[in-house]
Design an enzyme around this catalytic site. Sequence first.
Site, PDB file in Angstrom:
ATOM      1  N   HIS A 374      15.260  55.241  80.084  1.00  0.00           N
ATOM      2  CA  HIS A 374      15.387  53.523  79.358  1.00  0.00           C
ATOM      3  C   HIS A 374      16.590  53.142  78.529  1.00  0.00           C
ATOM      4  O   HIS A 374      16.440  52.025  78.170  1.00  0.00           O
ATOM      5  CB  HIS A 374      14.535  53.041  80.003  1.00  0.00           C
ATOM      6  N   ASP A 378      19.828  50.270  82.001  1.00  0.00           N
ATOM      7  CA  ASP A 378      18.195  49.400  82.906  1.00  0.00           C
ATOM      8  C   ASP A 378      17.817  50.019  84.435  1.00  0.00           C
ATOM      9  O   ASP A 378      19.059  50.643  84.629  1.00  0.00           O
ATOM     10  CB  ASP A 378      18.709  47.790  82.677  1.00  0.00           C
TER      11      ASP A 378
END
Length: 403
Positions: A374, A378
């Site tokens: 992450h 995204d």
Amino acid sequence: MAEFRLPDLGEGLTEAVITTWHVAVGDTVAVDQVVVEVETAKAAVEVPVPFAGEVSALHGKAGETVAVGAPLISVAQAKGFQEPGVVASPGGRSGAVLIGYGTPDESRRRRHSRRPAATTAARVEVPSDRVAVISPLVRKLARDAALDLATVSGTGPSGLVLRRDVERSLHKSVSDVQRIPITGLRKIVADKLTRSRREIPEATVWVDVDATDLLAARVAINSRRPERPVSVLALVARFIVLGLRQYPELNGHVEGDEIVLSSAVHLGFAAQTERGLIVPVVHDAHAMNTRDLSAALSRLTLDARAGSTPVADLQGGTFTVNNYGVLGVDGSAAIINHPEVGILGIGRIMDKPWVVEGQVAVRKLCELTLAFDHRVCDGGTAGGFLRFVADCVESPVAALGDL
């Protein structure tokens, strides 16, 4: 000459560090006298000696590590020598006590005496209602389990009750436990997976896909050139390579505060072998057609199973695919292959009801799963990449325009 070895200290401990010797060479010791203090990973332990006599050797200095079962102290047998068992405490303070435990008053007095008389502990016959125990850890194990040691048959010398005897009585026999060292390839993989989970804030997305047309396309491809067959893994791998061209954030790694992207796709794939899990790498997968990619996957799989994979073929991956469907698994939240930033998993393909043009039909379905770093991207990017691969699986003919 009697040699006393470091006893089993319990809880699976295999060694201890000598902290303090209470005797020196030439000292006279009595049965059950504390001669040394050792420290384990769990606690500090006072170790009593089961022999009476003159100390002839100390096997280790303060600060040194001693393995369980290694020589600890040697005692020349004096006139008052006695085998491990039950002893009578001088002065009748406690009657018979367990060897290695003793009475509080007596153990404290002996601990401060450098040269106690060798005759302070006379040999006695072991009554039928007494128990021979050498280690206080054995007694504690039994006490914590509310086990009456009188009901335990000792398998040690002179009927000595050992830890294994207590565990057997508690239905925890050490013979039922197998210990496998984590070494070699398994340790390398374990360290890498641990580092991945420790350093990478991963997230997972997944989608069910209709692979009916994909399987049909594979049949058509292989019927044309059966001598160079294409696997399902190769087809999905080809779509992954194509997807990484459109979503390059997933084809790289993190170095410090920078995201390093690779212009080439070096595709790793998880391979289960008798030696454990390894990840061979198809270098420059972006430059291969589907048949060449399939051949490379097959060759590396054979090398992996034979244990002959060159080191160079286990390094340099930029993205990994994991076909856990061959294990009969529908889905999995896979661990990212550090230092990469993404791994795509393929579940098993099976018949399920699926709505096609408003009608329920039986189709070949499977689940695709993407675990991603992450820090690098995204959900929008990760979802876009996964959806792209899924669309290619569901409509492989439409994907031909980009291949």
